[in-house]
Motif scaffolding. Structure first.
Motif, PDB file in Angstrom:
ATOM      1  N   MET A  82      65.077  33.415  46.196  1.00 44.90           N
ATOM      2  CA  MET A  82      64.484  32.579  45.391  1.00 44.90           C
ATOM      3  C   MET A  82      63.251  33.396  44.758  1.00 44.90           C
ATOM      4  O   MET A  82      62.387  32.701  44.155  1.00 44.90           O
ATOM      5  N   SER A  83      63.696  34.652  44.279  1.00 48.14           N
ATOM      6  CA  SER A  83      62.803  35.439  43.527  1.00 48.14           C
ATOM      7  C   SER A  83      62.910  35.108  42.075  1.00 48.14           C
ATOM      8  O   SER A  83      62.091  35.349  41.367  1.00 48.14           O
TER       9      SER A  83
ATOM     10  N   LEU B  42      55.557  33.445  33.767  1.00 54.82           N
ATOM     11  CA  LEU B  42      56.878  33.073  33.839  1.00 54.82           C
ATOM     12  C   LEU B  42      57.768  33.689  32.935  1.00 54.82           C
ATOM     13  O   LEU B  42      59.098  33.952  33.277  1.00 54.82           O
TER      14      LEU B  42
ATOM     15  N   GLN C 207      60.859  26.775  32.681  1.00 55.83           N
ATOM     16  CA  GLN C 207      61.142  25.091  32.671  1.00 55.83           C
ATOM     17  C   GLN C 207      59.902  24.428  31.977  1.00 55.83           C
ATOM     18  O   GLN C 207      59.196  23.984  32.586  1.00 55.83           O
TER      19      GLN C 207
ATOM     20  N   SER D 263      57.635  21.756  48.917  1.00 58.41           N
ATOM     21  CA  SER D 263      59.038  22.116  48.607  1.00 58.41           C
ATOM     22  C   SER D 263      59.913  20.992  49.141  1.00 58.41           C
ATOM     23  O   SER D 263      59.386  20.332  50.021  1.00 58.41           O
TER      24      SER D 263
ATOM     25  N   GLU E  71      66.736  25.960  38.486  1.00 60.91           N
ATOM     26  CA  GLU E  71      67.316  24.886  39.173  1.00 60.91           C
ATOM     27  C   GLU E  71      68.362  24.258  38.328  1.00 60.91           C
ATOM     28  O   GLU E  71      68.529  24.699  36.792  1.00 60.91           O
TER      29      GLU E  71
ATOM     30  N   ARG F 141      63.097  31.551  39.489  1.00 67.09           N
ATOM     31  CA  ARG F 141      62.859  30.271  39.723  1.00 67.09           C
ATOM     32  C   ARG F 141      64.002  29.490  38.662  1.00 67.09           C
ATOM     33  O   ARG F 141      63.700  29.558  37.607  1.00 67.09           O
TER      34      ARG F 141
END
Length: 839
Positions: free
Chosen positions: A135-136, A99, A217, A332, A140, A138
């Motif tokens: 949405m490649s 990530l 995240q 999801s 929010e 991540r």
């Protein structure tokens, strides 16, 4: 022709970034933090209903910075009861590493930040992020984006430090700035426009050009670490129920032996009158809890009604049991929204809650389900405790089940609260154990959730370590999914996170070795349960076999490749596109179009595109529209490469097209899982095999990617057009099967159809293909009989043999089923109905 040697060139390498730009991110800087978005105050929420006396303190979340020494050795060890945390925490360490690399790959350099017009909130700016639509990346709402200002000298050079000059022997500061790193906060996400709204407090607008770097995240990952730690604690605790062990490591000891055939009736009234036999049997088994204490698995290939089955099951459970409360999850938000949309037709907002994270923005939520969400001022939140406890069904994503954990609304917490309160109120009495609040967990699309996400939801419904009330049944756990479609979307490859709990459980012997499992031994026909097979472990699974989406020709190859030839086409009105003049050969609604135009790569984005293929796809779409057979919104064009998607969108939106194509759905493969369209045009894009190894290393494309192949080939309802280079596609066994199917039946365009698979064999026809040939043969025989006075078909010997053999195969299979049912009925003395799906 000799096969080209693999290139040492990394075609997916990042575009060149000047070192002067990169170095800006590594300069010593003063941090400027921005105001965070509002969030749920979990401590205050829990205190509002529990005070501070009766709930023990919750354990702190494990750090995401785990020990990485000997990581490979630990990952190689087998998963077990006492290695659960270490096994998945090690996999999560790898996920964190990937990530972080993903964030670096998406870092932006020398981009402009724009003041958000008409936004009443202070310090709001817009940041354009390529790839956000697919949405490649991540991100929010609430995430942090680090911004570094870029300053330029008089000649446009990038300044890395304050620049001084001397005038009359006195120093003069030419660039009056200090290095600042702004910790901006995402307050809004517009994926359609690929734009983030970020709050940047204290911005000094000496320059509006920035480097932007994204962050992982941490809180989300910490919740996953804590979930697997909590699960290991439950697995290794001497609790009476052993519920978690039987859910995560089920075996035959948790099941129930079946000694009689199933009854042919049910004692409940379906809400959905269109349920089929397999769906009804699955629901009845769960309602009666006849299979034991282990997960009940609903295996549902595309279009077989998995979600419909779960929705009916949820409604039946709360109707049959007045004190039942269900947690319904999906990996999801869109999948959870779909479940809510179906449940809302039978429930009120007081009964049904769609629980959203505060990170979710309002435009993402369908208007029809907003009344079933709880909103606190300007964010989604938890309803007050009494209202929360009154909801019969709570629907949320697997990861947002963390909200219930942090709010102390798990079964274990609620049990401790109620038991402690009763004991304090009546210390002189032997207090009865309270009933569990959550009586079941239903998980849809379970094959797409990583196991730690499933653990979050499982810890909510897991019974407490103390003994439950004797009359209280343990919570049920039902999963529906398809392990042959796209699995969990992870940044890391080849780790335990890529195998979902759904897939892992189905590989255990209690499921995979059951005599009634969907296996190669089925031979395309699901074997019925007969008296001779008793006693037998009652199957803790259901196999859905009836497809209500696609024409049999579209299903033929996926059914043979992935579902052991067991799919039964039940969709109606799938022949509406057969009048299109472009169909070839047998005139079935499947077409393979040859394209040898070179695939090319964008220098700035590193994505693949194919001009020839894009024009072909748009021409096919135009041809269907000109024929008046469907509307633009009933067509979708799919490609596995983002650059090809962008090219297709530009071509489709071209005003010079004969017919407007603005409403044609165009997107990447991942965006279409779970969706369907009357016509699908699938662009494989890759026409050279030079870079296949690099594709495979990154999980891109559809060659040697069987799950991605399966998703692509099962979205169409009435028509499927595939564009590609057979010489490249044939390096994949799945594509070889499809190409052979098209070649056998003449479903070929843009070429002479001379492609020959390795060895010259065109493969064997599957059951659905044989059935279609048999049906066509019957029509041809009838027509020829009328023309020829009953003489032979007049076909070559080989063709005659194919038609004859296909008829024999179908009739033999049907006869086997009839004989098995008859034998079962005789031995049961006509008292029971044979069980077609093995339940």
């Amino acid at each position: 022709m000799a096969k080209p040697k693999p290139s040492g060139l990394d075609v997916y390498a990042r575009p060149y970034i000047p070192q002067a730009l990169k170095s800006v991110n590594h300069l010593a800087a003063h941090s400027v933090h921005s105001q965070l978005v509002r969030w749920i105050d979990f401590g205050q929420y829990t205190h509002s209903f529990a005070g501070s006396r009766f709930l023990p303190a919750d354990a702190s979340q494990p750090s995401t910075q785990a020990d990485q020494s000997d990581l490979a050795d630990r990952l190689a060890k087998q998963l077990g009861l006492r290695r659960y945390y270490s096994h998945f925490s090690d996999a999560l360490v790898q996920e964190v590493q990937h990530l972080q690399h993903e964030c670096e790959e998406h870092a932006l350099y020398k981009v402009t930040l724009f003041q958000a017009p008409s936004d009443p909130r202070p310090a709001m700016f817009w940041l354009h992020v390529p790839g956000l639509r697919e949405m490649s990346l991540r991100v929010e709402r609430g995430d942090t984006v680090h911004l570094r200002q870029i300053h330029f000298g008089l000649r446009g050079e990038i300044l890395e430090a304050p620049l001084l000059t001397y005038r009359q022997d006195r120093p003069v500061l030419l660039s009056p700035y200090i290095n600042l790193q702004y910790h901006s906060v995402i307050w809004g996400i517009d994926r359609l426009k690929e734009r983030l709204t970020v709050r940047v407090d204290g911005l000094q607008p000496t320059s509006m050009v920035f480097n932007a770097s994204f962050t992982i995240q941490g809180a989300r990952l910490g919740a996953l670490y804590k979930a697997v730690a909590d699960v290991e604690h439950l697995l290794t605790t001497n609790q009476a129920t052993r519920w978690m062990t039987s859910m995560l490591f089920p075996d035959s000891s948790s099941g129930v032996m079946q000694t009689t055939l199933n009854k042919g009736t049910i004692d409940w009234e379906p809400h959905d009158s269109e349920l089929n036999y397999e769906q009804i049997r699955a629901i009845d088994n769960v309602l009666n809890r006849s299979y034991g204490t282990l997960p009940y698995m609903i295996s549902g290939p595309p279009g077989t009604g998995k979600t419909k089955t779960l929705v009916e099951l949820a409604l039946q459970i709360i109707s049959a049991t007045p004190d039942a409360h269900l947690l319904v999850c999906a990996p999801s938000d869109p999948a959870a929204d779909t479940i809510t949309s179906r449940l809302r037709q039978h429930m009120t907002p007081k009964q049904l809650l769609r629980l959203n994270s505060p990170s979710r923005s309002f435009p993402e939520v369908p208007q029809s389900i907003l009344p079933f969400c709880h909103v606190d001022d300007d964010m989604f939140s938890l309803p007050p405790f009494p209202q929360m406890m009154a909801h019969r069904i709570v629907v949320t994503s697997c990861r947002d089940a963390e909200i219930l954990v942090r709010a102390r609304l798990r079964n274990a917490d609620l049990f401790s609260l109620e038991f402690g309160f009763q004991s304090a109120m009546h210390p002189e009495k032997t207090t009865a154990y309270p009933s569990l609040h959550w009586t079941g967990l239903l998980m849809d699309e379970a094959a797409q959730a990583i196991e730690p996400e499933a653990c979050l939801a499982m810890t909510v419904v897991a019974p407490p370590e103390e003994c439950m009330a004797p009359e209280q049944a343990p919570p049920i756990f039902v999963m529906a999914g398809d392990q042959n479609q796209l699995g969990p979307g992870t940044a890391s490859k080849g780790t335990a996170l890529q195998t979902s709990l759904f897939e892992r459980l189905l590989s255990r012997s209690v499921y995979s070795e059951h005599p009634l499992a969907r296996s190669k031994l089925s031979g395309g026909v699901m074997r019925p349960l007969t008296q001779k097979m008793l006693p037998i472990l009652r199957p803790p699974f259901a196999n859905l076999i009836r497809n209500y989406r696609s024409h049999p020709a579209i299903l033929a190859t996926p059914s043979a490749l992935f579902y052991n030839d067991t799919l039964e086409p039940e969709a109606t009105n799938t022949d509406s596109l057969l009048s299109w003049p472009g169909w070839k050969g047998e005139k079935w609604p499947v077409l393979f179009a040859t394209n040898t135009g070179l695939d090319e790569i964008e220098q700035d984005e590193g994505g693949w595109y194919n001009n020839t293929e894009a024009r072909m796809a748009c021409d096919y779409a135009q041809s269907f529209l000109e024929a008046g057979l469907l509307k633009a919104r009933e067509i979708c064009i799919i490609s596995p490469f983002r650059s090809q998607v962008n090219l297709l969108r530009n071509l489709a939106r071209n005003k010079r097209n004969k017919i407007a194509m603005g409403e044609v759905g165009i997107g990447p493969l991942e965006a279409f899982q779970g969706l369907e369209s009357r016509l699908v045009i699938f662009c494989t894009t890759r026409t050279r095999d030079r870079f296949l190894e690099q594709d495979a290393a990154r999980g891109l494309g559809v060659i040697n990617e069987p799950r991605r192949y399966n998703v692509a080939m099962t979205r169409a309802k009435e028509g499927l057009v595939v564009i590609g280079n057979p010489a490249v596609l044939a390096q994949d066994s799945c594509w070889t099967a499809f190409l052979s199917f098209c070649q056998r039946n003449g479903l070929w365009d843009h070429g002479d159809g001379s492609w020959t698979p390795l060895g010259g064999e065109h493969g064997r026809a599957g059951r659905l293909e044989k059935q279609m040939l048999h049906a066509k043969g019957a029509v041809d025989r009838h027509a020829n009989g009328l023309r020829n006075g009953g003489r032979a078909l007049g076909l070559p010997d080989d063709d005659e043999h194919v038609l004859w053999q296909s008829g024999v195969d179908v009739e033999s299979a049907l006869r086997e089923v009839d004989d098995a049912e008859a034998g079962g009925d005789e031995e049961a003395e006509g008292a029971h109905e044979a069980d077609e799906d093995g339940d």
